[in-house]
Structures are given as structure tokens and as C-alpha cells.
Write an enzyme that holds these catalytic residues in place. Structure first.
Site, PDB file in Angstrom:
ATOM      1  N   ARG A   1      -4.275   4.690  -8.386  1.00  0.00           N
ATOM      2  CA  ARG A   1      -3.831   6.018  -8.863  1.00  0.00           C
ATOM      3  C   ARG A   1      -3.894   6.090 -10.389  1.00  0.00           C
ATOM      4  NH1 ARG A   1       1.687   6.858  -7.719  1.00  0.00           N
ATOM      5  NH2 ARG A   1       1.964   4.717  -7.020  1.00  0.00           N
TER       6      ARG A   1
ATOM      7  N   LEU B   1       0.864  -1.188   0.000  1.00  0.00           N
ATOM      8  CA  LEU B   1       0.000   0.000   0.000  1.00  0.00           C
ATOM      9  C   LEU B   1       0.897   1.234   0.000  1.00  0.00           C
ATOM     10  CD1 LEU B   1      -2.868  -0.668   2.596  1.00  0.00           C
ATOM     11  CD2 LEU B   1      -3.134  -0.298   0.141  1.00  0.00           C
ATOM     12  N   ASP B   2       0.528   2.243  -0.783  1.00  0.00           N
ATOM     13  CA  ASP B   2       1.261   3.510  -0.783  1.00  0.00           C
ATOM     14  C   ASP B   2       1.183   4.161   0.598  1.00  0.00           C
ATOM     15  OD1 ASP B   2       1.927   3.323  -3.468  1.00  0.00           O
ATOM     16  OD2 ASP B   2       0.156   4.418  -4.138  1.00  0.00           O
ATOM     17  N   PRO B   3       2.156   5.010   0.936  1.00  0.00           N
ATOM     18  CA  PRO B   3       2.107   5.712   2.232  1.00  0.00           C
ATOM     19  C   PRO B   3       0.816   6.497   2.450  1.00  0.00           C
ATOM     20  CG  PRO B   3       4.270   5.946   1.247  1.00  0.00           C
ATOM     21  CD  PRO B   3       3.416   5.273   0.209  1.00  0.00           C
TER      22      PRO B   3
END
Length: 230
Positions: free
Chosen positions: A182, A47-49
Site C-alpha cells: 500500500r 496480510l491485510d483483510p
């Protein structure tokens, strides 16, 4: 629990933490509790930050199951802001373009979302961990270097419009491994003849594991106190 033989745990990854932050914190606490120098700990599905939600962490011999979890269907709640783009397609970078949204209606959004259901081709974001000539794409992108990534085939099982309050919409997405929400946001913005970037992302499910089954990071100590027998 036998963490060395292997256990599978579920966490709710906090905002701004990297996936590795969560793994490293748990590994540190676990190794201290077990009084061992090294123990295998890994995660399934990065997971992205700037994303939160379900993160599966495996210990010991259960790390062999990571691929099994990575290939399971994932479900997200995503918040998109229409009319603006950023180089990273999210809030990591600043707005680099603005576009009209006056022509966008709820009906148009729903019609566009339906076009993404099924097998699609998606070009990953340049601000991603994809490798280019042995280097991470985001490392090159942050240096301002041009990055070209090949499209990947993936499957979108479901997309549902949850709320419509221009310029912000919220959607629910059920998708296969390798889907970048995204990048999906970028493509939705383009399909709406505008632009879009991601302003919030929560993963609410991996396979059968849902968010309500997940532990909070602040509960690690009490969990280990209970599960590790001295």
C-alpha cells in the site's frame, strides 16, 4: 501429522478475512479434532483483510520457525488505480483526493517502477499495525488522531508492469520483509506526479512456497479428517 510436535501448513487467505481469522478458524477446528483445549497456532507474515494469497501457519513447536518464514522474500501481484488517493492507500477508506493522469504513459510508468528497485526507505501507512507509544497506528488513525511513523529500510528485488489500462495498472513485486505494498502504491502515485491507491493485492509466494501449494480454508475439515489419526 503430529500437530503438537509441530507442522507447517500453507493456506490461501480469502478476501476480507484477517490473518487472525484464518489462524483462529484453523486452531478451533484442530483443537476439536485433537480433543485438546489448547494448541499453539501462529502465522508468518500478516496480510491485510483486503489482500489474498499465501499464508504460512505453524502449529505446536513449529511456531518457533515463524521468524524464519517472516524473513523470507515475498512476491505479490498488485492492482493500482492511478489518479485517486485514499487515507489508507487502499479500498478500506473512501477517496480523499483526485489527480490528473493524462500525462502518464506506459513508458513513464515503467521508468518510475525501475526507480524503486534496490534498497529504499519507506514510511509505513498510518492504517497499519505499527506501534506508536504502545498503540497500533491504525487505532489512532481511525480515531482521526495524527500519526507520525518513521521510515524503514527495505529491499525491492523486482518490479514488473504486467498490464497498463489507465487508470488501472497491475504490477508484480518481489520484496523483503516489512514492505507495505500500500505504501509502495502511494509512492508510485507520487513519483508519477499523480496519486494512486491499491484496489487488489495477492501474495503469490513466500520463499519457496507458492500459491499453487496452498490449501483453501473450505478444505480444512477434509484435511484434518485425513491427517488426524483418532
Amino acid at each position: 501429522m503430529d500437530f503438537i510436535a509441530g507442522e507447517v501448513l500453507y493456506f490461501n487467505k480469502p478476501l476480507t478475512w484477517t490473518s487472525f481469522d484464518l489462524v483462529n478458524k484453523f486452531r478451533y477446528k484442530l483443537s476439536r479434532k485433537l480433543r485438546v483445549k489448547k494448541i499453539k497456532v501462529g502465522h508468518a507474515g500478516t496480510l491485510d483483510p483486503l489482500a489474498t494469497g499465501v499464508m504460512i501457519i505453524c502449529t505446536g513447536k513449529a511456531t518457533k520457525r515463524i521468524d524464519e518464514f517472516q524473513y523470507q522474500t515475498k512476491e505479490y501481484i498488485a492492482t493500482l488505480k492511478l489518479g485517486e488517493t485514499t487515507p489508507s492507500f487502499d479500498l478500506e477508506t473512501t477517496v480523499d483526493g483526485t489527480y490528473p493522469i493524462e500525462h502518464i504513459s506506459k513508458e513513464k510508468v515503467e521508468a518510475v517502477l525501475n526507480t524503486f528497485i534496490g534498497t529504499i526507505e519507506q514510511i509505513p501507512p498510518v492504517f497499519s499495525a505499527c506501534k506508536v507509544d504502545g498503540k497500533r497506528a491504525y487505532e489512532l488513525a481511525r480515531k482521526g488522531e495524527e500519526v507520525k511513523l518513521k521510515s524503514k529500510t527495505l529491499v525491492i528485488d523486482e518490479i514488473e508492469l504486467l498490464s497498463y489500462e489507465l487508470p488501472v495498472i497491475r504490477i508484480r513485486v518481489v520484496c523483503s520483509k516489512g514492505t507495505y505494498i500500500r505504501a509502495l502504491t502511494r509512492d508510485i502515485g507520487t513519483a508519477l506526479e499523480s496519486g494512486a491507491h491499491l484496489v487488489g493485492l495477492k501474495r503469490i509466494r513466500i520463499g519457496e512456497i507458492t500459491l499453487d501449494m496452498c490449501m483453501q480454508p473450505e478444505d480444512m475439515d477434509s484435511f484434518l479428517d485425513k491427517e488426524v489419526i483418532e
